[in-house]
Design a protein around this motif. Structure first.
Motif, short mmCIF file in Angstrom:
data_model
loop_
_atom_site.label_atom_id
_atom_site.label_comp_id
_atom_site.label_asym_id
_atom_site.label_seq_id
_atom_site.Cartn_x
_atom_site.Cartn_y
_atom_site.Cartn_z
N PHE A 1 0.81 -1.22 0.00
CA PHE A 1 0.00 0.00 0.00
C PHE A 1 0.85 1.28 0.00
CE2 PHE A 1 -3.47 -2.87 1.32
CZ PHE A 1 -4.44 -2.45 0.41
N SER A 2 2.14 1.15 -0.34
CA SER A 2 2.99 2.33 -0.47
C SER A 2 3.56 2.39 -1.88
CB SER A 2 4.15 2.27 0.54
OG SER A 2 3.66 2.00 1.82
N PRO A 3 2.69 2.54 -2.89
CA PRO A 3 3.19 2.53 -4.28
C PRO A 3 3.99 3.80 -4.56
CG PRO A 3 0.89 3.23 -4.25
CD PRO A 3 1.24 2.83 -2.84
N LYS A 4 4.81 3.74 -5.60
CA LYS A 4 5.58 4.93 -5.99
C LYS A 4 4.64 5.90 -6.71
CE LYS A 4 9.06 3.44 -8.38
NZ LYS A 4 9.82 2.27 -8.71
N LEU A 5 4.96 7.19 -6.61
CA LEU A 5 4.14 8.19 -7.28
C LEU A 5 4.43 8.18 -8.78
CD1 LEU A 5 2.16 10.56 -7.10
CD2 LEU A 5 4.08 12.06 -6.57
N TYR A 6 5.71 8.22 -9.15
CA TYR A 6 6.10 8.16 -10.56
C TYR A 6 6.56 6.76 -10.91
CZ TYR A 6 6.56 13.30 -10.29
OH TYR A 6 6.34 14.64 -10.12
N LYS A 7 6.36 6.37 -12.16
CA LYS A 7 6.82 5.04 -12.58
C LYS A 7 8.35 4.98 -12.48
CE LYS A 7 6.91 3.30 -16.98
NZ LYS A 7 6.54 4.31 -17.91
N ASP A 8 9.00 6.04 -12.96
CA ASP A 8 10.46 6.11 -12.88
C ASP A 8 10.89 7.58 -12.96
OD1 ASP A 8 10.20 6.79 -15.60
OD2 ASP A 8 10.43 4.70 -16.20
N ILE A 9 12.18 7.78 -12.88
CA ILE A 9 12.71 9.15 -12.87
C ILE A 9 12.39 9.86 -14.20
CG2 ILE A 9 15.05 8.51 -13.66
CD1 ILE A 9 14.30 11.09 -10.89
N ASP A 10 12.28 9.09 -15.29
CA ASP A 10 11.97 9.68 -16.60
C ASP A 10 10.63 10.40 -16.58
OD1 ASP A 10 14.28 8.58 -17.45
OD2 ASP A 10 13.40 7.01 -18.69
N ASP A 11 9.68 9.84 -15.87
CA ASP A 11 8.34 10.44 -15.84
C ASP A 11 8.36 11.79 -15.13
OD1 ASP A 11 7.16 8.56 -17.35
OD2 ASP A 11 5.81 7.76 -15.82
N LYS A 12 9.15 11.87 -14.06
CA LYS A 12 9.24 13.16 -13.35
C LYS A 12 9.93 14.18 -14.26
CE LYS A 12 10.53 15.28 -9.01
NZ LYS A 12 10.98 15.10 -7.63
N GLN A 13 10.97 13.72 -14.96
CA GLN A 13 11.69 14.61 -15.88
C GLN A 13 10.78 15.05 -17.03
OE1 GLN A 13 14.77 15.76 -14.98
NE2 GLN A 13 14.33 17.18 -16.64
N PHE A 14 9.91 14.14 -17.47
CA PHE A 14 8.96 14.47 -18.54
C PHE A 14 8.06 15.64 -18.12
CE2 PHE A 14 4.60 13.65 -20.27
CZ PHE A 14 4.85 14.02 -21.59
N ALA A 15 7.60 15.60 -16.87
CA ALA A 15 6.74 16.68 -16.36
C ALA A 15 7.48 18.03 -16.44
CB ALA A 15 6.32 16.39 -14.92
N ILE A 16 8.73 18.03 -15.97
CA ILE A 16 9.52 19.27 -15.96
C ILE A 16 9.79 19.74 -17.39
CG2 ILE A 16 11.77 20.25 -15.33
CD1 ILE A 16 11.73 18.27 -12.90
N ASP A 17 10.22 18.80 -18.24
CA ASP A 17 10.59 19.17 -19.62
C ASP A 17 9.40 19.69 -20.41
OD1 ASP A 17 13.15 18.44 -19.09
OD2 ASP A 17 13.07 16.50 -20.11
N LEU A 18 8.26 19.01 -20.26
CA LEU A 18 7.08 19.43 -21.02
C LEU A 18 6.67 20.85 -20.61
CD1 LEU A 18 4.83 18.74 -23.05
CD2 LEU A 18 3.56 17.66 -21.18
N PHE A 19 6.71 21.10 -19.33
CA PHE A 19 6.34 22.43 -18.82
C PHE A 19 7.33 23.49 -19.31
CE2 PHE A 19 6.67 25.63 -15.29
CZ PHE A 19 5.42 26.22 -15.50
#
Length: 315
Positions: free
Chosen positions: A200-218
């Motif tokens: 019941f403690s899943p990760k928020l992002y699938k991987d570091i790439d997804d977090k980077q995708f959020a920053i890059d897209l913005f």
């Protein structure tokens, strides 16, 4: 993990929508807000899970009070403990990893706002779901789990008072609620009796790439605003720019940025994602409008060799 790429795009859209500056401004504050509002989704997830734990504690104290009554009935003295002993609720309550997360994220809302625990507890007790469940005194893990799934789906998720509470506590939570509720339901449905502590403690992002995708897209959408706006203006000559819904304008900017600056994302994926988001967040005709413009642009990019997509099958 909780977030997929579509949720990330929606979060970027919301931050872009609220952005007041221009591409030359320092938008580190807005980027911080974007990441904060994504992280805050996890707090909502923990808040709702902890509500289940608090309801179990509330049921427990209810039984204890009844047993201590001056004129306790036979039922008070020997109560049906099936709900209090629900194996899935106990798994949540005794889960040290989850406890650690609740402490780390400072999830203590229900200590102060215990009336919401009461509301949910009373709704459960008054439901047919509960009456049917309490018809017997023993249950296996599957029955316990099915009961909690139904309680979450039919009593907690649609509760209006809880919804208002979320809105008061945090405006971005209302948009996160469907995603978080779906995540919790999926986890509750699939949990096994021998589940690990971390289940019941899943990760928020699938991987570091997804977090980077959020920053890059913005960042890339903002940094290329002028060029992207020119593209949109050329393609919407017959449209009064004042009449283009602001959400559509933001989605178009992001889609064009993605087509031009993210070589590993297939064109089809980009277009489908933004059409789906527009169906959910904008006007009924938005997806047709957005599709028309992106379609024209892609044909032009192809003709001029500007579509720098890598890998196979990326059209």
């Amino acid at each position: 993990m909780m977030l997929n790429r579509r949720h990330i795009r929606v979060k970027v859209m919301q931050t872009m929508y609220a952005f007041k500056g221009s591409e030359s401004d320092d938008f580190s504050k807005d980027q911080k807000f974007l990441l904060f509002s994504i992280d805050n989704m996890y707090n909502l997830y923990l808040l709702l899970l902890s509500l289940l734990i608090e309801v179990q504690k509330r049921a427990e104290s209810d039984l204890q009070k009844k047993q201590k009554k001056h004129l306790a009935t036979k039922e008070d003295k020997d109560p049906n403990r099936k709900f209090v002993n629900n194996q899935l609720l106990k798994f949540l309550k005794d889960n040290d990893q989850l406890k650690g997360k609740l402490e780390a994220h400072n999830i203590t809302n229900w200590d102060l706002d215990s009336e919401y625990v009461d509301i949910i507890f009373k709704n459960i007790i008054a439901s047919d779901l509960y009456k049917n469940y309490m018809n017997t005194r023993v249950s296996d893990f599957k029955e316990d789990k099915d009961f909690i799934v139904d309680v979450f789906k039919e009593i907690i998720a649609p509760n209006d008072k809880l919804y208002d509470y979320m809105e008061d506590k945090n405006l971005t939570w209302l948009d996160d609620l469907p995603t978080v509720n779906t995540t919790i339901l999926k986890l509750l449905r699939k949990v096994k009796e021998n589940a690990s502590e971390g289940y019941f403690s899943p990760k928020l992002y699938k991987d570091i790439d997804d977090k980077q995708f959020a920053i890059d897209l913005f960042r890339k959408t903002l940094l290329n605003q002028t060029a992207i706006k020119t593209e949109i203006t050329q393609k919407t000559k017959n449209w009064d720019s004042e009449r283009i819904a602001k959400v559509d304008y933001v989605l178009l900017q992001m889609a064009i940025c993605e087509l031009s600056n993210f070589p590993s994302i297939p064109v089809k994926v980009t277009i489908n994602e933004y059409l789906e988001i527009s169906k959910e967040y904008s006007t009924p005709k938005s997806s047709i409008f957005i599709n028309g413009i992106l379609d024209k642009l892609v044909k032009e990019y192809e003709a001029s060799g500007e579509l720098n997509k890598v890998g196979r099958g990326l059209m």
